[in-house]
Scaffold this active site. Structure first.
Site: not given
Ligand code: MYA
Length: 412
Positions: A35, A173-174, A177, A412
């Site tokens: 981020w 954690s790989k 995301a 949603l």
């Molecule tokens: S919010 C719902 C999110 N989903 C869940 O909570 C479901 C259960 N959890 C999981 O599936 C995993 O834990 C997820 C993370 C996939 C969430 N939003 O791959 P990693 C950052 C944004 O090792 P994992 C929704 O859907 C985290 O701070 N970032 O982690 C809205 C760290 O970054 P940093 C998040 O746990 C989504 C990095 O990811 C989130 O294996 C909006 C770690 O990656 C989160 N909810 O996977 C997304 N959770 O080191 C952003 C963790 O920097 C959209 N992280 O702290 C942005 C706009 C994009 C479009 C732009 C267009 C112009």
């Protein structure tokens, strides 16, 4: 039956595995390898420096997908294909958002996902999947749909609404995301869109508002049985049930919204949303999409003037069950307050009437955030304060910090 937890358990939407309340106090000072590289910021003073952070640069958008670890490949999820729909449904029901105590997990239905993701003007390539190369198993997902937002500077901006970010539990954690987020950003940019809005339970840089969930218990016994609520010390189930008995004689006549109401509902909603600093702009087509009733997905009711048949008010909610993880096969049937406008009666009267509908339709609990005018009825209608906080975000647009009352968007 009781334990020293607050009256209502957290169950927040769109959140990560931990609610804001459980995040360490230093969360915002934590380092964010991903981020910290992204165009996200909050304006310091009142509307000071509000606006786009990075200028759009269509020529410099990367043409190829981001690289993935060798064993995975990108795919586009087609919800009209029943096999692909099933794979997405399974990924989410088994791996999507849980509450902090791992008692519940969102169980978005296939019909709900079609409603949420196949919207007016949506782009097929914005439903981004990651699959295992050898088996085709879906292990990661992120979605975006197009929309327009009006921000505090009064500007209307084309945005992507990002949701359903999910990585399979075995692959956490790989750093998958960030790759999913970068890939959806690239695909959104290729369509000439440079801003996005999203909500999450996790606290990452930088929330622009942090509303809280409130819960109106409808089926007290079931909510206690599944561990969503508990009986306060010194009280009994019978007493709580009596205390929370709904007024089903509100005298407020609601009827299901129909096609013929769309135009009037759109006009009411458009006017209403002007009150908020962070709100969607919705065309009549979009209003029809988001509010025309769909069984077990979205419910909308209008109140008409007896004499003129003009729509004066409307109220809506969507259906989002959760799996009860300690009672396999049991679902917590939750209704979530959606867009509503009151002009001829109070919002409290409308919500009171719709609570009775939700009970009759078999919902166990009715949830809402303290956004928009919702604090007008939360206490009086006996909603309990939840411990889930929902964080609102914007990508590539600097805004000042908002009070929940200034938020006019419901994702949603
Ligand atoms: S919010 C719902 C999110 N989903 C869940 O909570 C479901 C259960 N959890 C999981 O599936 C995993 O834990 C997820 C993370 C996939 C969430 N939003 O791959 P990693 C950052 C944004 O090792 P994992 C929704 O859907 C985290 O701070 N970032 O982690 C809205 C760290 O970054 P940093 C998040 O746990 C989504 C990095 O990811 C989130 O294996 C909006 C770690 O990656 C989160 N909810 O996977 C997304 N959770 O080191 C952003 C963790 O920097 C959209 N992280 O702290 C942005 C706009 C994009 C479009 C732009 C267009 C112009």
């Amino acid at each position: 039956m009781s334990h020293n937890h607050p009256h209502h358990h957290p169950h927040h939407h769109g959140g990560g595995c931990c609610g804001g309340h459980k995040a360490p106090a230093i969360a915002e000072e934590a380092s964010h390898d991903f981020w910290s590289t992204q165009p996200v910021a909050v304006a310091s003073g009142e509307s000071e420096g509000v606006g786009a952070i990075e200028k759009s640069k269509k020529e410099s958008v990367r043409q190829e997908s981001y690289p993935l670890p060798e064993e995975f490949e990108w795919c586009t999820v087609n919800l009209e294909n029943s096999d692909q729909m099933t794979r997405l449904y399974e990924l989410l029901t088994e791996n999507y958002v849980e509450d902090a105590d791992a008692l519940f997990r969102f169980d978005y239905s296939a019909e709900f996902l079609r409603w949420a993701l196949q919207t007016p003007g949506s782009f097929p390539e914005w439903l981004v999947g990651v699959q295992v190369r050898s088996s085709g198993k879906l292990v990661g997902f992120i979605s975006a749909i197009p929309g327009r937002m009006r921000f505090e500077d009064g500007k209307t901006v084309h945005v992507a609404e990002v949701n359903f970010l999910c990585v399979h539990k075995k692959l956490r954690s790989k750093r998958l995301a960030p790759v999913l987020i970068k890939e959806v950003t690239r695909r959104v940019n290729l369509r000439g869109i440079w801003q996005a809005v999203y909500t999450a339970g996790v606290n990452i840089p930088w929330p622009i508002a942090e509303p809280r969930y409130h819960h109106r218990l409808l089926n007290v016994k079931k909510l206690v049985d599944v561990g969503f609520a508990s009986i306060p010390d010194g009280s009994t189930l019978a007493r709580q049930t009596r205390l929370l008995k709904l007024n089903t004689e509100t005298g407020c006549q609601l009827r299901p919204m129909e096609r013929r109401h769309v135009k009037q509902v759109s006009a009411l909603l458009r006017e209403h949303l002007k009150k908020f600093k962070y709100a969607p702009e919705l065309s009549a087509d979009e209003v029809a999409h988001w509010l025309m009733p769909r069984d077990k997905v979205v419910y909308a009711f209008v109140k008409e003037d007896q004499a003129t048949n003009k729509v004066t008010d409307f109220v809506s909610f969507y259906a989002l069950p959760s799996s009860c993880l300690r009672q396999p096969g049991t679902k917590l049937e939750a209704a979530y307050m959606y867009y509503s406008v009151a002009t001829s009666v109070s919002l409290k009267t409308l919500v009171e009437a719709v609570l009775a509908v939700a009970l009759k339709e078999g919902f166990d609990v009715f949830n809402c955030l303290d956004i928009m005018d919702n604090s007008d009825f939360i206490e009086e209608l006996k909603f309990g304060r939840g411990d889930g906080i929902l964080h609102y975000y914007v990508y590539n647009y600097r805004l000042s910090k908002h009070s929940p009352k200034d938020i006019g968007l419901i994702l949603l």
